[in-house]
Write a protein that holds these residues in place. Sequence first.
Motif, PDB file in Angstrom:
ATOM      1  N   LEU A   1     -12.791  63.767  -4.585  1.00 28.33           N
ATOM      2  CA  LEU A   1     -13.000  64.372  -3.275  1.00 28.33           C
ATOM      3  C   LEU A   1     -11.780  65.189  -2.879  1.00 28.33           C
ATOM      4  N   MET A   2     -12.012  66.328  -2.231  1.00 25.26           N
ATOM      5  CA  MET A   2     -10.952  67.042  -1.533  1.00 25.26           C
ATOM      6  C   MET A   2     -11.213  66.836  -0.045  1.00 25.26           C
ATOM      7  N   LEU A   3     -10.214  66.337   0.661  1.00 22.56           N
ATOM      8  CA  LEU A   3     -10.424  65.868   2.033  1.00 22.56           C
ATOM      9  C   LEU A   3      -9.563  66.644   3.021  1.00 22.56           C
ATOM     10  N   LEU A   4     -10.234  67.260   3.996  1.00 19.18           N
ATOM     11  CA  LEU A   4      -9.554  67.977   5.073  1.00 19.18           C
ATOM     12  C   LEU A   4      -9.436  67.087   6.306  1.00 19.18           C
ATOM     13  N   PRO A   5      -8.441  67.348   7.167  1.00 19.13           N
ATOM     14  CA  PRO A   5      -8.358  66.649   8.451  1.00 19.13           C
ATOM     15  C   PRO A   5      -9.490  67.106   9.368  1.00 19.13           C
ATOM     16  N   PRO A   6      -9.756  66.374  10.444  1.00 21.26           N
ATOM     17  CA  PRO A   6     -10.806  66.794  11.387  1.00 21.26           C
ATOM     18  C   PRO A   6     -10.338  67.989  12.207  1.00 21.26           C
ATOM     19  N   MET A   7     -10.794  69.185  11.856  1.00 20.31           N
ATOM     20  CA  MET A   7     -10.173  70.404  12.361  1.00 20.31           C
ATOM     21  C   MET A   7     -10.509  70.743  13.809  1.00 20.31           C
ATOM     22  N   ARG A   8     -11.682  70.402  14.273  1.00 24.35           N
ATOM     23  CA  ARG A   8     -12.056  70.813  15.633  1.00 24.35           C
ATOM     24  C   ARG A   8     -11.294  70.026  16.697  1.00 24.35           C
ATOM     25  N   TYR A   9     -10.796  68.855  16.326  1.00 21.29           N
ATOM     26  CA  TYR A   9      -9.965  68.070  17.237  1.00 21.29           C
ATOM     27  C   TYR A   9      -8.562  68.035  16.662  1.00 21.29           C
TER      28      TYR A   9
ATOM     29  N   MET B   1      -7.937  64.048  -3.095  1.00 18.32           N
ATOM     30  CA  MET B   1      -6.879  65.042  -2.932  1.00 18.32           C
ATOM     31  C   MET B   1      -6.902  65.516  -1.481  1.00 18.32           C
ATOM     32  N   LEU B   2      -5.825  65.286  -0.754  1.00 11.13           N
ATOM     33  CA  LEU B   2      -5.726  65.753   0.620  1.00 11.13           C
ATOM     34  C   LEU B   2      -5.406  67.246   0.634  1.00 11.13           C
ATOM     35  N   TYR B   3      -5.894  67.921   1.652  1.00 13.92           N
ATOM     36  CA  TYR B   3      -5.697  69.373   1.758  1.00 13.92           C
ATOM     37  C   TYR B   3      -4.718  69.631   2.892  1.00 13.92           C
ATOM     38  N   ASN B   4      -3.487  69.998   2.530  1.00 13.69           N
ATOM     39  CA  ASN B   4      -2.444  70.263   3.517  1.00 13.69           C
ATOM     40  C   ASN B   4      -2.358  71.762   3.778  1.00 13.69           C
ATOM     41  N   ASN B   5      -2.977  72.200   4.867  1.00  5.12           N
ATOM     42  CA  ASN B   5      -3.009  73.626   5.191  1.00  5.12           C
ATOM     43  C   ASN B   5      -2.806  73.814   6.691  1.00  5.12           C
ATOM     44  N   PRO B   6      -1.579  73.572   7.176  1.00  4.09           N
ATOM     45  CA  PRO B   6      -1.335  73.707   8.614  1.00  4.09           C
ATOM     46  C   PRO B   6      -1.419  75.150   9.112  1.00  4.09           C
ATOM     47  N   VAL B   7      -1.289  76.121   8.222  1.00  4.71           N
ATOM     48  CA  VAL B   7      -1.373  77.521   8.630  1.00  4.71           C
ATOM     49  C   VAL B   7      -2.775  77.831   9.166  1.00  4.71           C
ATOM     50  N   ASP B   8      -3.791  77.407   8.435  1.00  5.46           N
ATOM     51  CA  ASP B   8      -5.171  77.697   8.827  1.00  5.46           C
ATOM     52  C   ASP B   8      -5.815  76.580   9.646  1.00  5.46           C
ATOM     53  N   TYR B   9      -5.456  75.327   9.341  1.00  9.12           N
ATOM     54  CA  TYR B   9      -6.160  74.204   9.956  1.00  9.12           C
ATOM     55  C   TYR B   9      -5.355  73.485  11.029  1.00  9.12           C
ATOM     56  N   LYS B  10      -4.083  73.903  11.223  1.00  4.80           N
ATOM     57  CA  LYS B  10      -3.247  73.510  12.369  1.00  4.80           C
ATOM     58  C   LYS B  10      -2.805  72.052  12.375  1.00  4.80           C
TER      59      LYS B  10
END
Length: 315
Positions: A104-112, A135-144
């Motif tokens: 799995l590639m896992l993103l944080p909950p982006m809307r909150y 695999m965690l997805y670390n993308n603070p540029v796009d997903y904050k």
Amino acid sequence: MQTFQWKGVFPALLTPFKKNDTIDFKLFEKNLQAQAGAGVDGIIIGGSLGEASTLTNNEKKELLVHAKAFLPESFPIVINIAEQSTKEAILLAQQAEATGANGLMLLPPMRYAADEKETVQFFKSISFNTGLPIMLYNNPVDYKIPITISMFAELASAKNITAVKESSRDIINITRMINEFGDRFKILCGVDPLAFECLCAGADGWVAGLVDAFPKETVAIYRLIKAGKIQEALKIYRWFMPLLELDIHPKLVQYIKMAAAATGIGSEIVRAPRLMITGEERQKVENIIQRALKNRPTLPDYLHLEKAAEKVLQS
């Protein structure tokens, strides 16, 4: 149980559509064939490039089923999880596992905009409810929402959180992670125009975008770097750079689909609300693609390079 390594090139696959807005599975398989033939090490389905926000859960399942039927049994297939609620993310992770996903590639909950405690708990809750490697997805540029070193320290107790797609644009993070955790977390570059730098700094792999159109060139760069053939890799990378920069534009899906169509392994059709590129913007992107095709480099026999380098290191 993990049966593959987070290592090598993992394409973030496009989702090809027909004009009637259904998935073009024949073209999907054509791209899969190109990826496998080029030597990629796994695939990721339903990511941002796959237009995940417009796919139904059933369509994501169908893509997984088709990929499993088409590819060799041992070929790693990773599913992206980008849900807003913990409950829904757990459900989809379990469904992916039951359907045969390998990771799995896992993103944080982006809307909150979750804080550090909430984000860590979100990741842990999902990891505790699936046996798949994550695999965690670390993308603070796009997903904050950044995943910091201190957060990874808390997440180290979750045994199946084993990798990070590093897309912060700060390649120092690779050294920070290695200094802090050794090889506890595998690191994959998630930004195409930083891939050379990240791999040279010690990244284990590359979650790639332009690989959807140029799989051989992408894998060649990775294998050459890992074999210590830095100058050969750099020559291809410099040719590739104008294309790779298409990966960091808000319209990366449309741009990369244009490139995949130009190389004959994709189509430009996108799903609304996205629209196909027109006018001056289209001409600009077409010029980049056509210039690259005109000057496309001759590649070395790259497929055996990494294995040869590993044998030298082991001897």
